[in-house]
Scaffold this motif. Sequence first.
Motif: not given
Length: 117
Positions: A13-14, A16, A29-32, A67, A76
């Motif tokens: 997760q990243k 932002t 947090w968003t899935d990367h 990635e 992360y």
Amino acid sequence: MNISAMDVRITFQKATAVVDKYGNHRNEWTDHFVCWSTVSVTSGKESDGTVIVPEENTNFTVRYCRELENIDPTKYRIICRGKIYNIYSVNPMGFHNKSLKFSCRLERSKDGKDSQD
């Protein structure tokens, strides 16, 4: 590298920065990226034979991919089986572009219990 040992699914997760309607900044947090990994766990630090820090350190080894090659540990984290792991180091495993090893610590909540996602 033993590919058949990569039997645990993990999610990177990243963080932002998000600004709310009042102008406050907070991390979201968003899935990367999702991939398979090999997991190894070590627990506790010792000093003179006495456990002084009961913490769980976990290493996630994944196949090299574009990635994940520039992961910044400060931006992360890893989700594995519903638990949150904070990345503190990334090892490129000899710079051969075959695998990456992420050293992590289990995130603890304010009450000292394991985190749950």
